[in-house]
Design a protein around this motif. Structure first.
Motif, PDB file in Angstrom:
ATOM      1  N   SER A  89       0.842  -1.109  -0.048  1.00  0.00           N
ATOM      2  CA  SER A  89      -0.007   0.109   0.090  1.00  0.00           C
ATOM      3  C   SER A  89       0.840   1.132  -0.011  1.00  0.00           C
ATOM      4  O   SER A  89       1.989   1.141   0.460  1.00  0.00           O
ATOM      5  N   GLU A  90       0.378   2.261  -0.684  1.00  0.00           N
ATOM      6  CA  GLU A  90       1.233   3.606  -0.633  1.00  0.00           C
ATOM      7  C   GLU A  90       1.080   4.301   0.855  1.00  0.00           C
ATOM      8  O   GLU A  90       1.686   5.200   1.125  1.00  0.00           O
ATOM      9  N   ASP A  91       0.338   3.716   2.019  1.00  0.00           N
ATOM     10  CA  ASP A  91       0.151   4.430   3.107  1.00  0.00           C
ATOM     11  C   ASP A  91       0.690   3.251   4.317  1.00  0.00           C
ATOM     12  O   ASP A  91       0.204   2.140   4.456  1.00  0.00           O
ATOM     13  N   LEU A  92       1.577   3.705   5.004  1.00  0.00           N
ATOM     14  CA  LEU A  92       2.123   3.047   6.127  1.00  0.00           C
ATOM     15  C   LEU A  92       0.989   2.894   7.129  1.00  0.00           C
ATOM     16  O   LEU A  92       0.995   1.593   7.700  1.00  0.00           O
ATOM     17  N   THR A  93       0.053   3.368   7.315  1.00  0.00           N
ATOM     18  CA  THR A  93      -0.910   3.206   8.448  1.00  0.00           C
ATOM     19  C   THR A  93      -1.921   2.105   7.924  1.00  0.00           C
ATOM     20  O   THR A  93      -2.308   0.984   8.646  1.00  0.00           O
ATOM     21  N   SER A  94      -2.036   1.931   6.593  1.00  0.00           N
ATOM     22  CA  SER A  94      -3.072   0.985   5.959  1.00  0.00           C
ATOM     23  C   SER A  94      -2.150  -0.474   6.222  1.00  0.00           C
ATOM     24  O   SER A  94      -2.920  -1.365   6.654  1.00  0.00           O
ATOM     25  N   ILE A  95      -0.846  -0.431   5.998  1.00  0.00           N
ATOM     26  CA  ILE A  95      -0.161  -1.749   6.366  1.00  0.00           C
ATOM     27  C   ILE A  95      -0.038  -2.006   7.519  1.00  0.00           C
ATOM     28  O   ILE A  95      -0.493  -3.430   7.785  1.00  0.00           O
ATOM     29  N   ALA A  96       0.085  -1.239   8.557  1.00  0.00           N
ATOM     30  CA  ALA A  96       0.089  -1.517   9.857  1.00  0.00           C
ATOM     31  C   ALA A  96      -0.919  -1.960  10.503  1.00  0.00           C
ATOM     32  O   ALA A  96      -1.197  -2.960  11.417  1.00  0.00           O
ATOM     33  N   LEU A  97      -2.236  -1.348   9.982  1.00  0.00           N
ATOM     34  CA  LEU A  97      -3.453  -1.816  10.323  1.00  0.00           C
ATOM     35  C   LEU A  97      -4.054  -3.232  10.050  1.00  0.00           C
ATOM     36  O   LEU A  97      -4.386  -3.874  10.762  1.00  0.00           O
ATOM     37  N   TYR A  98      -3.549  -3.372   8.720  1.00  0.00           N
ATOM     38  CA  TYR A  98      -3.765  -4.561   8.203  1.00  0.00           C
ATOM     39  C   TYR A  98      -3.198  -5.810   8.981  1.00  0.00           C
ATOM     40  O   TYR A  98      -3.642  -6.814   9.412  1.00  0.00           O
ATOM     41  N   SER A  99      -1.731  -5.681   9.211  1.00  0.00           N
ATOM     42  CA  SER A  99      -0.920  -6.349  10.203  1.00  0.00           C
ATOM     43  C   SER A  99      -1.645  -6.658  11.325  1.00  0.00           C
ATOM     44  O   SER A  99      -1.839  -7.465  12.013  1.00  0.00           O
ATOM     45  N   ALA A 100      -1.995  -5.578  12.184  1.00  0.00           N
ATOM     46  CA  ALA A 100      -2.628  -5.708  13.700  1.00  0.00           C
ATOM     47  C   ALA A 100      -3.804  -6.508  13.603  1.00  0.00           C
ATOM     48  O   ALA A 100      -4.106  -7.291  14.452  1.00  0.00           O
ATOM     49  N   VAL A 101      -4.746  -6.188  12.523  1.00  0.00           N
ATOM     50  CA  VAL A 101      -5.914  -6.898  12.653  1.00  0.00           C
ATOM     51  C   VAL A 101      -5.605  -8.407  12.285  1.00  0.00           C
ATOM     52  O   VAL A 101      -6.182  -9.271  13.003  1.00  0.00           O
ATOM     53  N   GLN A 102      -4.711  -8.778  11.422  1.00  0.00           N
ATOM     54  CA  GLN A 102      -4.501 -10.068  11.055  1.00  0.00           C
ATOM     55  C   GLN A 102      -3.847 -10.583  12.706  1.00  0.00           C
ATOM     56  O   GLN A 102      -4.412 -11.823  12.878  1.00  0.00           O
ATOM     57  N   ALA A 103      -3.113  -9.871  13.253  1.00  0.00           N
ATOM     58  CA  ALA A 103      -2.481 -10.664  14.373  1.00  0.00           C
ATOM     59  C   ALA A 103      -3.691 -10.585  15.534  1.00  0.00           C
ATOM     60  O   ALA A 103      -3.718 -11.653  16.339  1.00  0.00           O
ATOM     61  N   SER A 104      -4.734  -9.763  15.676  1.00  0.00           N
ATOM     62  CA  SER A 104      -5.472  -9.948  16.526  1.00  0.00           C
ATOM     63  C   SER A 104      -6.595 -11.070  16.444  1.00  0.00           C
ATOM     64  O   SER A 104      -7.019 -11.360  17.360  1.00  0.00           O
TER      65      SER A 104
END
Ligand code: IMP
Length: 197
Positions: A49-64
């Protein structure tokens, strides 16, 4: 989640990451803030993604889906002004492919060597859901790679107001001014307010 320690309340927070460099920095940052950072390795897909926040959010949702505790993930990137922000969110891939030398070559005829390191932390709170914290540090790209500490693009990044690259600094000095430390301190300050007993 909270217990009393010598320096007051100690937070235990899991860090989902396999990056040894980041883990070292976060553990040291935590020690100074009464936060016990416990690394956890989870298989996760990192989206492009061109957006760091989207990348981090996706990872966090997956980890949750696997981890129900208080945990955070971080995504970081190096934004070079004369390359219109490249490599930015693609920093990991660019580091693995063209690396530090490739970036130096891309900038060989550039008079503007300014850059920004950005860090986005997404914290997962069992009760309050997800929170985003950001930190950045301005600087410039050195003419050659210098120093052996740190990781990634540390040997070519000189933070503003300094002459040494991150890789020539001790962990403590890098942690006193880095993008990562700013995002981490913002998270800790939020945690200390949200979990005040
Ligand atoms: P990610 O957050 O693991 O995706 O990081 C992306 C890439 O940016 C890493 O592989 C490193 O090459 C680089 N990077 C992120 N943070 C830093 C840092 O603090 N110093 C040097 N390179 C970094």
């Amino acid at each position: 989640m909270l217990r009393k320690g010598e320096c007051g309340e100690i937070f235990k927070v899991f860090l989902v990451s396999r990056n040894e460099g980041k883990i070292r920095e976060f553990i040291d940052l935590g020690l100074k803030e009464c936060v016990e950072v416990v690394p956890v390795s989870l298989d996760k897909v990192e989206i492009q993604s061109e957006d760091l926040t989207s990348i981090a959010l996706y990872s966090a949702v997956q980890a949750s889906l696997y981890l129900k505790e208080l945990f955070f993930v971080e995504d970081a990137g190096l934004y070079i002004t004369s390359l219109k922000g490249f490599p930015g969110p693609f920093s990991s891939y660019v580091y693995k492919t063209i690396g530090v030398d490739g970036i130096l070559k891309l900038l060989s005829s550039s008079s503007d060597r300014t850059a920004i390191f950005k860090s986005v932390i997404v914290l997962h709170c069992p009760r309050q859901g997800f929170r985003v914290f950001e930190g950045s540090v301005r600087g410039s790209i050195s003419l050659e790679a210098r120093g052996l500490s740190g990781f990634g693009f540390d040997p070519i990044f000189i933070p503003e107001g300094h002459t040494k690259t991150f890789a020539e600094m001790s962990l403590e000095v890098k942690n006193s001014l880095s993008h990562r430390s700013k995002a981490f301190r913002a998270m800790v300050s939020w945690l200390k307010t949200a979990y005040k007993s």
